[in-house]
Design a protein around this motif. Structure first.
Motif, PDB file in Angstrom:
ATOM      1  N   GLU B 122       0.895  -1.391   0.162  1.00 21.66           N
ATOM      2  CA  GLU B 122       0.128  -0.070  -0.210  1.00 21.66           C
ATOM      3  C   GLU B 122       0.983   1.340   0.155  1.00 21.66           C
ATOM      4  O   GLU B 122       2.019   1.092   0.501  1.00 21.66           O
ATOM      5  CB  GLU B 122      -0.971  -0.280   1.206  1.00 21.66           C
ATOM      6  CG  GLU B 122      -1.894  -1.225   1.015  1.00 21.66           C
ATOM      7  CD  GLU B 122      -3.298  -1.221   2.105  1.00 21.66           C
ATOM      8  OE1 GLU B 122      -3.920  -0.196   2.258  1.00 21.66           O
ATOM      9  OE2 GLU B 122      -2.978  -2.182   2.956  1.00 21.66           O
ATOM     10  N   HIS B 329       1.233   6.627  11.681  1.00 20.25           N
ATOM     11  CA  HIS B 329       0.351   5.535  10.979  1.00 20.25           C
ATOM     12  C   HIS B 329      -0.282   4.442  11.698  1.00 20.25           C
ATOM     13  O   HIS B 329      -1.228   3.863  11.406  1.00 20.25           O
ATOM     14  CB  HIS B 329       1.107   4.990   9.628  1.00 20.25           C
ATOM     15  CG  HIS B 329       0.425   4.750   8.561  1.00 20.25           C
ATOM     16  ND1 HIS B 329      -0.595   4.112   8.491  1.00 20.25           N
ATOM     17  CD2 HIS B 329       0.954   5.187   7.191  1.00 20.25           C
ATOM     18  CE1 HIS B 329      -0.966   4.069   6.957  1.00 20.25           C
ATOM     19  NE2 HIS B 329      -0.057   4.630   6.432  1.00 20.25           N
ATOM     20  N   THR B 330       0.278   4.007  12.856  1.00 20.38           N
ATOM     21  CA  THR B 330      -0.039   2.730  13.494  1.00 20.38           C
ATOM     22  C   THR B 330      -0.893   3.066  14.810  1.00 20.38           C
ATOM     23  O   THR B 330      -1.111   2.219  15.425  1.00 20.38           O
ATOM     24  CB  THR B 330       1.366   1.904  13.725  1.00 20.38           C
ATOM     25  OG1 THR B 330       2.324   2.556  15.024  1.00 20.38           O
ATOM     26  CG2 THR B 330       2.003   1.582  12.511  1.00 20.38           C
ATOM     27  N   CYS B 334      -3.633   0.161  12.910  1.00 23.03           N
ATOM     28  CA  CYS B 334      -3.615  -0.147  11.636  1.00 23.03           C
ATOM     29  C   CYS B 334      -2.171  -0.819  11.218  1.00 23.03           C
ATOM     30  O   CYS B 334      -1.134  -0.672  11.280  1.00 23.03           O
ATOM     31  CB  CYS B 334      -3.368   1.253  10.730  1.00 23.03           C
ATOM     32  SG  CYS B 334      -3.221   1.006   8.974  1.00 23.03           S
ATOM     33  N   PRO B 335      -2.617  -2.026  10.708  1.00 18.22           N
ATOM     34  CA  PRO B 335      -1.582  -2.999  10.282  1.00 18.22           C
ATOM     35  C   PRO B 335      -0.650  -2.391   9.047  1.00 18.22           C
ATOM     36  O   PRO B 335      -1.211  -2.152   8.202  1.00 18.22           O
ATOM     37  CB  PRO B 335      -2.070  -4.497  10.154  1.00 18.22           C
ATOM     38  CG  PRO B 335      -3.637  -4.103  10.415  1.00 18.22           C
ATOM     39  CD  PRO B 335      -3.892  -2.672  10.247  1.00 18.22           C
ATOM     40  N   MET B 336       0.812  -2.748   9.392  1.00 20.95           N
ATOM     41  CA  MET B 336       1.614  -2.171   8.375  1.00 20.95           C
ATOM     42  C   MET B 336       2.101  -3.468   7.694  1.00 20.95           C
ATOM     43  O   MET B 336       2.523  -4.372   8.424  1.00 20.95           O
ATOM     44  CB  MET B 336       2.692  -1.368   8.800  1.00 20.95           C
ATOM     45  CG  MET B 336       2.106   0.054   9.510  1.00 20.95           C
ATOM     46  SD  MET B 336       0.949   1.026   8.517  1.00 20.95           S
ATOM     47  CE  MET B 336       2.245   1.297   7.171  1.00 20.95           C
ATOM     48  N   ASN B 337       2.376  -3.398   6.419  1.00 21.73           N
ATOM     49  CA  ASN B 337       2.861  -4.774   5.741  1.00 21.73           C
ATOM     50  C   ASN B 337       4.311  -4.435   5.048  1.00 21.73           C
ATOM     51  O   ASN B 337       4.390  -3.432   4.749  1.00 21.73           O
ATOM     52  CB  ASN B 337       1.945  -5.135   4.888  1.00 21.73           C
ATOM     53  CG  ASN B 337       0.598  -5.751   5.668  1.00 21.73           C
ATOM     54  OD1 ASN B 337       0.938  -6.483   6.423  1.00 21.73           O
ATOM     55  ND2 ASN B 337      -0.350  -5.505   5.093  1.00 21.73           N
ATOM     56  N   ASP B 340       5.032  -1.817   2.174  1.00 24.03           N
ATOM     57  CA  ASP B 340       4.219  -0.627   2.053  1.00 24.03           C
ATOM     58  C   ASP B 340       5.331   0.491   1.689  1.00 24.03           C
ATOM     59  O   ASP B 340       6.566   0.572   2.319  1.00 24.03           O
ATOM     60  CB  ASP B 340       3.817  -0.487   3.523  1.00 24.03           C
ATOM     61  CG  ASP B 340       2.474  -1.062   3.685  1.00 24.03           C
ATOM     62  OD1 ASP B 340       1.631  -1.452   3.141  1.00 24.03           O
ATOM     63  OD2 ASP B 340       2.075  -1.344   4.886  1.00 24.03           O
TER      64      ASP B 340
END
Lengths: 418, 418
Positions: B122, B329-330, B334-337, B340
């Motif tokens: 993303e 952002h977290t 919110c999961p970050m991958n 990203d």
């Protein structure tokens, strides 16, 4: 179209959400088993991955169902979607010759765990409900400026966070965030005190595209629809959203219902968008009805309490269709991919009890709503929120399956461990 | 740290962008061959996929490089990143015993085609340059309201469109879109007449996360950085962006440089964010310097003409670091991958010639800039825009490789075929 009768008897009840006319696509697992593609029929899940493996379903260019998500099949395109639907309809129809061969692939829905039905590529959320936009605009910017000048011309949308999309049943943790109330001198980092739902329909893109597509082409790209709850932290949103839109307020979770109801199943329920107050540019013209008559409701159940239905509305209330939204999404050349998810925007009706968010239902908390045994302005800890949707056909119902989530209390302090 | 000398002689030149100190990660192909992972060293690409296959690189838990993208290695985490860097440094160092074994895996950079170095999961774009935010805010909302009230408290960001991210060298087609100039009575559907660049740095997330992370944890999750040009259609943006932020204005394309410069390579160039005008909330505190001293420039070359450098600035101008942005952002969970991509926001300096967009350089078109053989307010058809970035070390340079794109004329009518 009348009820298509099936030898799966439970599917023939006029109120059952999963008749032969529906055949929605999901991913299920049984205790100890791996997730696999299935289709709901009456009180059962049909193990279509197993049917394909056994050769009872043979799709040109396949296999497509040997993975625990529907993306491969969706990417294969409308001819394959139709072939699968035709084949399953034949296999499950009353009097089908293959009944004995197919029956072993039915598992009781009650014993199945449902998973995300597809891999979400990217998630876009729109703002296409006129009543919702007017209500929220009035609260945020005053009645004079309620509807932004572009609203009657553009299906306004923004990109959301695909990684936060979860399937019905997944608990949702109340978020912390940076927020600043009107009384606060400076922003604080705190749990959201105004956590909310948004009642939406999600369109699932099946066919990818490069370059601009027409509304008709966009419609043909859509594989199906799910119910969608775009959880929203209103206090975080109010402080962060200008000038670039919602961000952390919308990224805790977005819950979808476990079954993709295909566009084919919804065909009998097409209905038109409302009359245009201002003419749309030609690229947004709809060659035929692109909305659907889908009854919707939201239930709120406190921990250990009784459910109250807090809103009843219909997808036909939208000003823009998913096909219009998808066409607009491609105007600049933006590539769309299999698995893209488009949220309709909050679906509110014209009356107080048809509003699709607590923000609207309680008018920003000023008019708490009455529920069984209490009242609510926003979601309280351990409340369960459930969206439901259905179409009423001639002697049958097309159901979506519940889209449900329980809100867990916020962590004590997300940075305590450090 | 001084220059690390390599037996690849070209890598030892003090101005060469790819010394042994750098080792940036890309994906390349040779004529007739498939894309594979490579690392730039001097005038060559080192075929690290081949080295791993041949057993010259053996990473715990691998193979990670047998795919044409760096995501698998990024997901493996910092210990594996360090092991790869240490091993390549040893293999390529002056006097390395393995020189004869490694040499066959070097291919001339000049003959290689470069591809996207990773799969973008993303894409999030931020707005963290104070000069840029002030300039744009002044033009869009007046000097009084230039900086929104939240700007000094939140690294403002919005979700972009991952499907539109392309690698340097990919032509970019001027978009059509819905727009409405101040003189227009109603919106029109037309090609953008104010197509622009945004000079940014992109942070590439290596390690995924669930739940809120600190700034230090966020920094450790970042695998590396790329140059990033967030192409922007200003006329589409001005009409669409309220109330939910930019959408189609930013989704035509986002170009990145072909090499991920690792965080390890940038360590010697760390520098602090500027003094805070207002104190930040604790979750945004930086335990150590989190920006980098990276010189940046933008070149504009008309078709058949000579390049003019239209802006020179430095990444150290940013008010918020990528680590702060990722931590923010977290916050909501919110999961970050892995994969990203986080755009820094436009990097403008305090002076007229250090502005990172044509919108700012030409002050909304009112003060066209002079280029070799002409002038520009916004991008004209067949212009090529090139971002460059580098760090100056003690006798060596860390380069990013060009981030370049040529703007092709708009399609005659994207709906003509229908």
């Amino acid at each position: 179209m009348p009820l298509l009768r099936s030898w799966v008897e439970s599917a023939n009840a006029p109120d059952h959400p999963f008749p032969l006319n529906n055949l929605p696509c999901g991913v299920f697992s049984m205790p100890g088993g791996d997730p696999r593609c299935g289709v709901a029929i009456g009180d059962f899940v049909l193990d279509v991955a197993g049917l394909e493996e056994a050769g009872l379903v043979a799709l040109s260019g396949g296999p497509f169902l040997d993975v625990p998500f529907w993306n491969d099949l969706m990417e294969a395109g409308p001819a394959v979607w139709a072939a699968l639907r035709d084949r399953l309809t034949a296999l499950l129809a009353e009097g089908a010759a293959e009944r004995a061969a197919v029956a072993p692939f039915l598992v009781p829905l009650a014993g199945a765990t449902l998973h995300m039905p597809f891999l979400v590529s990217e998630y876009t959320d729109f703002y296409a409900g006129r009543h919702h936009a007017t209500n929220v605009g009035t609260m945020f910017r005053g009645a004079e400026n309620a509807l932004p000048p572009n609203w009657l011309h553009i299906p306004i949308g923004y990109n959301g966070r695909a990684s936060s999309v979860v399937v019905s049943g997944t608990p949702v943790r109340r978020p912390w965030g940076q927020l600043k109330g009107p009384e606060d001198a400076a922003p604080r980092f705190a749990p959201s005190a105004r956590f909310d739902i948004e009642l939406e329909l999600g369109a699932v893109v099946g066919l990818p595209s490069e370059g601009p597509v027409t509304v008709a082409e966009a419609d043909a790209m859509i594989f199906g629809y799910v119910l969608l709850n775009d959880w929203s932290a209103r206090d975080i949103q109010a402080w962060e959203y200008q000038p670039l839109g919602p961000f952390q307020a919308k990224a805790t979770a977005t819950t979808i219902s476990p079954w993709i109801v295909t566009r084919a199943a919804l065909e009998p329920f097409r209905t038109s968008t409302p009359a245009r107050e201002k003419p749309l540019l030609p690229y947004l013209h709809e060659p035929r009805p692109m909305l659907y008559d889908i009854a919707l409701e939201v239930g709120l159940t406190p921990e250990g309490g009784t459910e109250t239905v807090i809103a009843r509305t219909n997808y036909a209330e939208m000003y823009y269709s998913a096909a219009q939204q998808l066409a607009h999404h491609t105007t600049c050349g933006c590539p769309m991919n299999t698995g893209d998810l488009l949220g309709s925007g909050t679906i509110s009706g014209p009356t107080k009890d048809s509003r699709g968010s607590l923000l609207e239902l309680s008018w920003g908390g000023k008019e708490p709503i009455v529920i069984a045994g209490g009242s609510r302005s926003f979601i309280e800890d351990n409340d369960t929120l459930t969206l439901r949707g259905w179409c009423r056909g001639d002697g049958y119902t097309i159901g979506f399956g519940d889209c449900s989530g329980k809100v867990l209390p916020a962590l004590e302090d997300p940075y305590a461990r450090t």
